[in-house]
Design an enzyme around this catalytic site. Structure first.
Site, PDB file in Angstrom:
ATOM      1  N   ALA A   5       5.118   7.171   5.411  1.00  0.00           N
ATOM      2  CA  ALA A   5       3.968   6.597   4.717  1.00  0.00           C
ATOM      3  C   ALA A   5       4.145   5.105   4.457  1.00  0.00           C
ATOM      4  O   ALA A   5       5.182   4.502   4.767  1.00  0.00           O
ATOM      5  CB  ALA A   5       3.730   7.347   3.416  1.00  0.00           C
ATOM      6  N   HIS A   6       3.125   4.517   3.851  1.00  0.00           N
ATOM      7  CA  HIS A   6       3.108   3.070   3.636  1.00  0.00           C
ATOM      8  C   HIS A   6       4.218   2.606   2.697  1.00  0.00           C
ATOM      9  O   HIS A   6       4.591   3.275   1.751  1.00  0.00           O
ATOM     10  CB  HIS A   6       1.738   2.597   3.111  1.00  0.00           C
ATOM     11  CG  HIS A   6       1.275   3.264   1.856  1.00  0.00           C
ATOM     12  ND1 HIS A   6       0.008   3.149   1.382  1.00  0.00           N
ATOM     13  CD2 HIS A   6       1.901   4.087   0.974  1.00  0.00           C
ATOM     14  CE1 HIS A   6      -0.137   3.834   0.265  1.00  0.00           C
ATOM     15  NE2 HIS A   6       1.010   4.413   0.005  1.00  0.00           N
ATOM     16  N   ASN A   7       4.759   1.439   3.018  1.00  0.00           N
ATOM     17  CA  ASN A   7       5.778   0.752   2.218  1.00  0.00           C
ATOM     18  C   ASN A   7       7.119   1.483   2.135  1.00  0.00           C
ATOM     19  O   ASN A   7       7.974   1.121   1.326  1.00  0.00           O
ATOM     20  CB  ASN A   7       5.267   0.465   0.807  1.00  0.00           C
ATOM     21  CG  ASN A   7       4.145  -0.549   0.798  1.00  0.00           C
ATOM     22  OD1 ASN A   7       2.970  -0.188   0.850  1.00  0.00           O
ATOM     23  ND2 ASN A   7       4.478  -1.835   0.754  1.00  0.00           N
TER      24      ASN A   7
END
Length: 341
Positions: free
Chosen positions: A234-236
């Site tokens: 997922a993001h980051n």
């Protein structure tokens, strides 16, 4: 090649007939005349003794093997090198296929290959020796390093940075929007995902894996990390160097994964967790809290020793339930006998 030539290529010490011809490589059970195989340790000796292989790559010389032996530091590594020598996949020839699209301003090295129906957007840089297979999409401003392999139907969206010697298998998607939503007046409002993805050198990404772009900043995959098929990052998220993520694992947003971490199949990590260097997560673990170095299993994940102890009790539950029922009946009988008195 002859066994003596193979020993030189592997930098190993040969014991046995040097002139046997090696034409292929196979596992111990599948090997036949002309094949080389490997024996990881003495546990494999009984199977090796039955094998029809013409040569064995070993970590130490073993008694009971009729075929020549080549002693190397790591037999598995030696066998891997042999497979690379014998069966190395041919890369497509350099050049841009006439049915590919390369936008004006994109920089594709003359030594790179771009297959039919690939789409290279404006501002993209593709390094020397890289192969972009048919049907690949590369978004604006993305940088692809040297000697990479982007297999058919890979999508690398805009602004992504891919290092050298990176392999991305079919249908992987790098840089899709992170799943960023928040509640406003009973509705889901989207947080724009304006960050990017940075892939380090020598990373391998499996088929149909997705690595989302950051909300801001970067999602980062460290050098030498290997990610299996069907993984969601997922993001980051930041994954350190030389880690392993096995199929169907899901890593929620903003997790920090250390160096040398091993994440088993179907593991799930909640968001914003920190996983220290060297952590090992057994398959199907569910991680809800930060983890220090160690081996974990279960959902929620606990130290593997505690999980195995709890699991052993679980399988004893029917027996324990029967004992409890028997004790309850005895207690009821005692109480009834006292009442009769």
């Amino acid at each position: 090649m002859k066994v003596a030539d193979l020993a030189k290529l592997l930098g190993g010490e040969l014991r046995g007939e040097p002139d046997r011809e090696i034409v292929g490589a196979a596992g111990l059970e599948d090997a036949g005349e002309g094949h080389a195989s490997f024996v990881a340790d003495k546990k494999g000796l009984p199977l090796a003794a039955k094998s029809r292989a013409s040569c064995f790559i070993v970590g130490e010389f073993m008694e009971g093997l009729d075929a020549p032996q080549i002693r190397v530091e790591n037999p598995q590594l030696g066998f891997a090198r042999l497979l690379g020598l014998l069966y190395e996949a041919k890369r497509p020839p350099a050049g841009v296929h006439e049915l590919a699209f390369v936008a004006e301003g994109a920089e594709v090295s003359p030594d790179a290959s771009v297959g039919a129906f690939a789409y290279i957007s404006a501002g993209v840089a593709v390094g020397a020796g890289t192969a972009v297979y048919p049907g690949v999409f590369v978004g604006e401003g993305t940088t692809i390093g040297r000697d990479c392999l982007l297999y058919p139907n890979v999508v690398v969206r805009e602004g992504v940075k891919v290092g050298d010697r990176v392999t991305i298998h079919p249908c992987a998607v790098i840089g899709a929007d992170g799943f960023g939503y928040f509640q406003h007046k009973g509705m889901h409002a989207k947080m724009p995902q304006v960050g990017s993805v940075v892939i380090g050198d020598d990373v391998e990404i499996g088929a149909c894996t997705t690595i989302d772009r950051a909300t801001t900043g970067n999602t980062v995959i460290g050098r030498g990390t290997k990610i299996d098929n069907l993984v969601q990052v997922a993001h980051n998220v930041r994954i350190g160097e030389h880690s392993i993520v096995v199929s169907q694992a899901g890593i929620a947003g903003s997790c920090r994964i250390g160096t040398g971490v091993m994440i088993g199949g179907q593991v799930g990590l909640a968001d914003h967790l920190t996983i220290d260097d060297g952590v090992v997560l057994a398959a199907r673990s569910g991680v809800m809290n930060d983890l220090k170095k160690g081996v974990y299993a279960g959902a929620p994940a606990v130290p593997r020793r505690d999980f195995m102890r709890a699991t052993s009790y679980f399988f004893k539950l029917p027996e324990l339930a029967a004992k409890i029922k028997a004790l309850e009946e005895k207690l009821a009988n005692i109480e009834r006998s006292r009442g009769d008195d």
